[in-house]
Design an enzyme around this catalytic site. Structure first.
Site, PDB file in Angstrom:
ATOM      1  N   GLU A 160       0.794  -1.184  -0.080  1.00 50.09           N
ATOM      2  CA  GLU A 160       0.006   0.037  -0.056  1.00 50.09           C
ATOM      3  C   GLU A 160       0.925   1.302  -0.006  1.00 50.09           C
ATOM      4  O   GLU A 160       0.729   2.297   0.769  1.00 50.09           O
ATOM      5  CB  GLU A 160      -0.826   0.027   1.247  1.00 50.09           C
ATOM      6  CG  GLU A 160      -1.876  -1.220   1.333  1.00 50.09           C
ATOM      7  CD  GLU A 160      -3.041  -1.120   2.355  1.00 50.09           C
ATOM      8  OE1 GLU A 160      -2.651  -0.275   3.211  1.00 50.09           O
ATOM      9  OE2 GLU A 160      -3.601  -2.177   2.581  1.00 50.09           O
ATOM     10  N   GLU A 265      -5.957 -11.207  -0.986  1.00 54.19           N
ATOM     11  CA  GLU A 265      -6.777 -10.976   0.181  1.00 54.19           C
ATOM     12  C   GLU A 265      -8.257 -11.086  -0.021  1.00 54.19           C
ATOM     13  O   GLU A 265      -9.051 -10.021   0.571  1.00 54.19           O
ATOM     14  CB  GLU A 265      -6.521  -9.648   1.011  1.00 54.19           C
ATOM     15  CG  GLU A 265      -4.923  -9.480   1.270  1.00 54.19           C
ATOM     16  CD  GLU A 265      -4.430  -8.371   2.091  1.00 54.19           C
ATOM     17  OE1 GLU A 265      -5.552  -7.601   2.607  1.00 54.19           O
ATOM     18  OE2 GLU A 265      -3.136  -8.057   1.803  1.00 54.19           O
TER      19      GLU A 265
HETATM   20  C1  XIL Z   1      -5.919  -6.631   8.590  1.00 53.10           C
HETATM   21  C2  XIL Z   1      -6.371  -7.789   9.441  1.00 53.10           C
HETATM   22  O1  XIL Z   1      -7.224  -8.699   8.794  1.00 53.10           O
HETATM   23  C3  XIL Z   1      -6.736  -7.280  10.772  1.00 53.10           C
HETATM   24  O2  XIL Z   1      -7.065  -8.417  11.465  1.00 53.10           O
HETATM   25  C4  XIL Z   1      -5.936  -6.152  11.231  1.00 53.10           C
HETATM   26  O3  XIL Z   1      -6.453  -5.467  12.546  1.00 53.10           O
HETATM   27  C5  XIL Z   1      -5.811  -5.001  10.379  1.00 53.10           C
HETATM   28  O4  XIL Z   1      -5.166  -5.778   9.203  1.00 53.10           O
HETATM   29  N1  XIL Z   1      -4.831  -4.949   3.834  1.00 53.10           N
HETATM   30  C6  XIL Z   1      -3.951  -5.692   4.366  1.00 53.10           C
HETATM   31  C7  XIL Z   1      -3.935  -6.546   5.287  1.00 53.10           C
HETATM   32  O5  XIL Z   1      -2.769  -5.634   3.630  1.00 53.10           O
HETATM   33  O6  XIL Z   1      -2.876  -6.709   6.149  1.00 53.10           O
HETATM   34  C8  XIL Z   1      -5.332  -5.964   6.348  1.00 53.10           C
HETATM   35  O7  XIL Z   1      -5.355  -7.139   7.219  1.00 53.10           O
HETATM   36  C9  XIL Z   1      -6.392  -5.699   5.253  1.00 53.10           C
HETATM   37  C10 XIL Z   1      -5.996  -4.596   4.396  1.00 53.10           C
END
Ligand code: XIL
Length: 372
Positions: A160, A265
């Site tokens: 990001e 994701e």
């Molecule tokens: C999220 C997790 O799922 C949560 O448990 C945590 O509180 C915050 O992060 N983008 C990403 C992930 O790259 O690492 C994030 O994961 C969601 C958004």
């Protein structure tokens, strides 16, 4: 006489054969069905990594061929204090993947979020100099990637760093080092494990400005002789956004650069979103009842719409299987999904493939059938 008897038995024999084949195809798992297409993965939380959530672990073992840690490898957990690395959880995670012969992903080396404050500040709380930050980045990446050398197959090196309009995010990394922190991170990761695949990971990569900025970044890395294998498209998606066309265009654009796209994701929210599909985790919205319409379960109509969205997405992934390395779900069951708290806290969402009772949703068999 004997032939006559055999003929009489023929329908029974055929029926037995048919039901056996049908049974077999019904029992196929996601990872078997997608074996020749791409890895099919999931994120693991601590209860799963430590084997406490037994039911989820069974699902992970039988259905998925790749894993990523949902949180425990982020910098605030791996290096909570300068020079003090905490590998216990991540070691367990990697052992689990090895034991089950999975494609193991490290998430992530550099991210502005879930990063400890010490990383960017001196003892007076002021920003460190570029030289100090560079040294800290080097030490963080080198120590971790060396620790897992040959055991973690791919790394989300930077997460990001680019905003939806294509500008660089004004993170501490950027504020102190400028764009240079990205090539440096890829260089250090490659030096520590020359065999590991390296990715740039982000959300909303179909936004034209962001897409073009990522293309430019990849070209810069390649011109400088640095290794980059793929673009991770997080894909925290909604029912309507993005359109399949713009999403497809992003997959094609990235793979045309000679990279693989990975869906890293994936979850599809069934709930109304206050704003699109941003996964910028500092943007949490206030709870409103009308944003949480399915407290006790999806209506059959809402479930159908949600299921069709998944099927459309997987049809697209299958169409571009040569361009895609991996499709990873962001969790196993709806119970554990971060989407229950994002972008609005305390809602009941239905974004994943297994329900709150650890049961495969009907979509799972349909996703398996798509591969036939
Ligand atoms: C999220 C997790 O799922 C949560 O448990 C945590 O509180 C915050 O992060 N983008 C990403 C992930 O790259 O690492 C994030 O994961 C969601 C958004």
């Amino acid at each position: 006489m004997r032939t006559y008897k055999l003929l009489l038995l023929l329908p029974t024999l055929l029926l037995a054969l048919f039901s056996c084949t049908a049974q077999k195809s019904k029992n196929t798992t996601l990872k078997d069905a997608y074996k020749d297409k791409f890895f099919i993965g999931t994120a693991l939380n601590l209860d799963q990594i430590h084997g406490k959530d037994v039911q989820s672990v069974e699902i992970v073992k039988s259905q998925f061929s790749s894993i990523v840690a949902e949180n425990c490898m982020k910098s605030m957990y791996l290096q909570p204090e300068e020079g003090k690395f905490f590998f216990d959880d991540a070691d367990k995670f990697v052992e689990f993947g090895e034991k089950n012969k999975m494609f193991i992903i490290g998430h992530n080396l550099l991210w502005h979020s879930q990063a400890p404050r010490w990383f960017f500040t001196d003892k007076d709380g002021k920003n460190v100099t570029p030289e100090v930050l560079k040294e800290r980045i080097k030490n963080h990446i080198t120590t971790i990637v060396t620790h897992y050398k040959g055991r973690i197959q791919g790394w989300d090196v930077v997460n990001e760093a680019i905003l939806d309009d294509g500008q660089y995010r004004k993170s501490k990394f950027y504020e102190i080092l400028g764009e240079e922190f990205i090539p440096l991170a890829f260089q250090y990761a490659h030096e520590a494990d020359p065999d590991a695949e390296l990715y740039y990971n982000d959300y909303n990569e179909w936004f034209p400005g962001k897409r073009e900025a990522i293309v430019k970044l990849v070209k810069t890395l390649k011109e400088r002789g640095l290794r980059i294998d793929g673009i991770g498209m997080q894909s925290h998606l909604g029912i309507e956004t993005p359109s399949l066309e713009e999403y497809e265009k992003a997959i094609i654009t990235y793979s045309d650069l000679g990279l693989k796209a990975s869906i890293t994701e994936l979850d599809v929210s069934a709930l109304p979103s206050p704003w699109g599909t941003s996964a910028n985790i500092s943007d949490v919205n206030k709870y409103k009842k009308e944003l949480d319409p399915y407290k006790t379960g999806l209506t059959p109509e809402a479930e159908k719409v949600w299921e069709n969205r998944y099927l459309d997405l997987f049809k697209l992934y299958l169409k571009h299987q040569d361009r895609i390395r991996r499709v990873t779900l962001w969790g196993v069951t709806d119970l554990q999904s971060w989407k229950n708290d994002f972008p609005v806290r305390g809602r009941t969402d239905y974004p994943l493939l297994f329900d709150r009772n650890y049961k495969a949703k009907p979509v799972v068999q349909k996703l398996i059938d798509l591969t036939k």
